[in-house]
Write a protein that holds these residues in place. Structure first.
Motif, PDB file in Angstrom:
ATOM      1  N   ALA A  14      -8.115   3.745  -5.850  1.00 20.41           N
ATOM      2  CA  ALA A  14      -7.442   5.047  -5.642  1.00 20.41           C
ATOM      3  C   ALA A  14      -6.555   5.405  -6.826  1.00 20.41           C
ATOM      4  N   GLY A  15      -6.571   4.547  -7.845  1.00 19.78           N
ATOM      5  CA  GLY A  15      -5.772   4.849  -9.039  1.00 19.78           C
ATOM      6  C   GLY A  15      -4.443   4.132  -9.081  1.00 19.78           C
ATOM      7  N   ALA A  16      -4.149   3.317  -8.101  1.00 19.08           N
ATOM      8  CA  ALA A  16      -2.825   2.672  -8.062  1.00 19.08           C
ATOM      9  C   ALA A  16      -2.639   1.725  -9.241  1.00 19.08           C
ATOM     10  N   GLU A  17      -1.376   1.622  -9.685  1.00 15.53           N
ATOM     11  CA  GLU A  17      -1.010   0.714 -10.777  1.00 15.53           C
ATOM     12  C   GLU A  17      -0.300  -0.502 -10.175  1.00 15.53           C
ATOM     13  N   ILE A  37      -3.904 -11.442  -1.581  1.00 14.58           N
ATOM     14  CA  ILE A  37      -3.715  -9.994  -1.414  1.00 14.58           C
ATOM     15  C   ILE A  37      -4.682  -9.223  -2.319  1.00 14.58           C
ATOM     16  N   GLY A  38      -5.595  -9.957  -2.966  1.00 16.47           N
ATOM     17  CA  GLY A  38      -6.478  -9.319  -3.949  1.00 16.47           C
ATOM     18  C   GLY A  38      -7.365  -8.235  -3.380  1.00 16.47           C
ATOM     19  N   ASP A  39      -7.845  -8.431  -2.142  1.00 15.02           N
ATOM     20  CA  ASP A  39      -8.731  -7.414  -1.561  1.00 15.02           C
ATOM     21  C   ASP A  39      -7.996  -6.079  -1.373  1.00 15.02           C
ATOM     22  N   LEU A  40      -6.711  -6.152  -1.054  1.00 14.20           N
ATOM     23  CA  LEU A  40      -5.937  -4.919  -0.898  1.00 14.20           C
ATOM     24  C   LEU A  40      -5.663  -4.291  -2.257  1.00 14.20           C
ATOM     25  N   VAL A  41      -5.294  -5.089  -3.226  1.00 12.72           N
ATOM     26  CA  VAL A  41      -5.023  -4.554  -4.576  1.00 12.72           C
ATOM     27  C   VAL A  41      -6.285  -3.926  -5.149  1.00 12.72           C
ATOM     28  N   ASN A  69      -0.236 -15.626 -10.067  1.00 15.23           N
ATOM     29  CA  ASN A  69      -1.687 -15.837 -10.077  1.00 15.23           C
ATOM     30  C   ASN A  69      -2.420 -14.556  -9.681  1.00 15.23           C
ATOM     31  N   ALA A  70      -3.531 -14.300 -10.357  1.00 13.66           N
ATOM     32  CA  ALA A  70      -4.340 -13.114 -10.018  1.00 13.66           C
ATOM     33  C   ALA A  70      -4.804 -13.214  -8.566  1.00 13.66           C
ATOM     34  N   GLY A  71      -4.638 -12.107  -7.858  1.00 10.36           N
ATOM     35  CA  GLY A  71      -5.069 -12.080  -6.456  1.00 10.36           C
ATOM     36  C   GLY A  71      -3.978 -12.412  -5.466  1.00 10.36           C
ATOM     37  N   ALA A  94       0.831  -1.210   0.000  1.00 12.35           N
ATOM     38  CA  ALA A  94       0.000   0.000   0.000  1.00 12.35           C
ATOM     39  C   ALA A  94       0.863   1.255   0.000  1.00 12.35           C
ATOM     40  N   ALA A  95       1.888   1.273   0.843  1.00 12.37           N
ATOM     41  CA  ALA A  95       2.717   2.479   0.953  1.00 12.37           C
ATOM     42  C   ALA A  95       3.418   2.786  -0.373  1.00 12.37           C
TER      43      ALA A  95
END
Ligand SMILES: O=C(O)C1=C[C@@H](OP(=O)(O)O)[C@@H](O)[C@H](O)C1
Ligand SMILES: C=C(OP(=O)(O)O)C(=O)O
Length: 426
Positions: free
Chosen positions: A134-137, A124-128, A143-145, A102-103
């Motif tokens: 918020a626009g993060a790339e 980690i998909g819920d965080l991504v 694997n997805a997620g 996140a940071a």
């Protein structure tokens, strides 16, 4: 594979001093880096998980000075990491991987975040998903997620509330909360669905406030960060002892002795100190002090049926204590065990059965019925999970010799565990 043979001990006696809390240590390191000013962190945990965070911050260009005796000086960069490109290996440290994701996503730069194989199986998909709102790339490299991840600089916009799920891990909300002040914009988080492991969010909010950022909240659903939120160093900060690690020695005192556990007490900000209440409900004889807990031999324990969502880590210690209860114990609401260092419900069930227990495992619960006769010298697999090794060591204190495979896995949060254990066992 290395094996540790623990003999049939019958006594746990004396006192121990806990290493620093893993959860507090890694949050404090990151918050100090995101702050303006220089922070001296006292009694930082020295373990694999904190080593991964320290290495990452050093790679990012954050000023770190080791004063010795587990004291560190961090020169904050206000979230403007000097190195805008880096490859970060984060082991299996959830409290490094999630907050740094996140940071770095909100700070901007080109970052490759990866870990051990098991970390690439931890969701980690819920965080991504939340950070992308918020626009993060952020790109999934496997694997997805799941990790590994590639983070790139993006144009951020947090003008709309960010929705985030908290029913797989509370660390996603922790990570988003700690990172949002980096945007310099007001931001609102909406938690969707049930939030698990809530006491860890209390730790996050407590430490954010120590670093000058007050989060306003509406219970567990909405969290708001003001536009002028900016981390400021508290100059000095002490890390209290690890309450999850305390559970092993509190249990040791209850099972076999007369043990004082120094480093946590009734003032602890960690949720796992509530393990002591669960142990007392099993009949454990405990006395709290300001910064210690005293546990003594209790004899036959009472079985329990407990929702353990607030103490997910220390609940594993309850599963082993259940082996000495007067009936069947059920630990409920622990679905998160399945996505931690290993699938802990399956691992705990498999290894307890090696000792003769009858174990029923569900999607989010485990039910333990102790054997009439314990099987001695069981060879316990630990699945590269520090808590499996530490929990099962307790069997030896009840006079049951046990063999622990790969004992060094305790290095994740307590490298000296077996040395400390040997100092109190006889
Ligand atoms: O935020 C933290 O420091 C932690 C949160 C918990 O994870 P979950 O929120 O995934 O249950 C816990 O198991 C972990 O050891 C540390
Ligand atoms: C789950 C744990 O660690 P983390 O999620 O921080 O990797 C733990 O220490 O039990």
């Amino acid at each position: 594979m290395e094996q540790l043979h623990l003999p049939a001990y019958h006594r746990a006696q004396g006192s121990i001093t806990l290493p620093g809390s893993k959860s507090i240590s890694n949050r404090t390191l990151l918050l100090a880096a995101l702050s303006e000013g220089v922070t001296t962190i006292r009694d930082l945990l020295a373990s694999d998980d904190t080593a991964r965070m320290l290495e990452a911050l050093q790679t990012l260009g954050v000023g770190l000075e080791n004063l010795g005796n587990n004291d560190w000086v961090v020169t904050g960069c206000a979230g403007k990491f000097p190195n805008k490109q880096a490859d970060l290996f984060l082991g299996n440290a959830g409290t490094a991987f999630r907050p740094l994701t996140a940071a770095l996503a909100l700070a901007g730069g080109d970052y490759h975040l990866h870990g051990v194989a098991r970390m690439h199986e931890r969701p980690i998909g819920d965080l991504v998903d939340a950070l992308r709102q918020a626009g993060a790339e952020i790109a999934y490299l496997g694997n997805a997620g799941y990790p590994p991840l590639q983070i790139s600089t993006a144009k951020l916009d947090v003008s709309q509330p960010i929705k985030i799920r908290g029913d797989v891990s509370s660390q996603f909300l922790t990570a988003l909360l700690m990172a949002l002040p980096l945007t310099g914009q007001a931001a609102t988080i909406e938690v969707v669905g049930e939030l698990i492991s809530k006491p860890y969010i209390e730790i996050t909010l407590n430490l954010m406030q120590r670093f000058g950022v007050c989060v306003t909240r509406d219970s567990w659903q909405y969290f708001h960060i003001a536009a002028d939120a900016k981390y400021q160093s508290p100059k000095d900060i002490y890390v209290e002892g690890d309450a999850s690690s305390a559970s092993y020695f509190i249990a040791a005192g209850i099972l076999a002795g007369d043990l004082t556990v120094n480093g946590v007490g009734k003032q602890s900000i960690q949720g796992d100190i509530q393990f002591a209440e669960a142990a007392k409900s099993m009949g454990g004889k405990l006395v709290y002090g300001e910064n210690h807990v005293h546990a003594e031999l209790t004899g036959k324990l009472r079985a329990i049926d407990l929702d353990c969502n607030h103490i997910p880590d220390a609940a594993m210690t309850l599963a082993v204590m259940a082996m000495f209860a007067d009936g069947t114990s059920t630990l409920r609401n622990i679905a998160s065990w399945r996505v931690k260092e290993t699938d802990r419900i399956a691992a705990m069930a498999t290894e307890l059965r090696k000792l003769g227990a009858t174990v029923v495992e569900g999607a989010d619960f485990i039910q333990v019925t102790p054997p009439t006769h314990f099987i001695p010298n069981a060879v316990i697999d630990t699945y590269d999970d520090h808590r499996m090794a530490m929990c099962f060591s307790l069997m030896s204190l009840a006079g049951i010799p046990i063999i622990i495979n790969d004992p060094k896995c305790v290095a994740k949060t307590f490298p000296d565990y077996f040395k400390v254990f040997a100092s109190i066992a006889s």
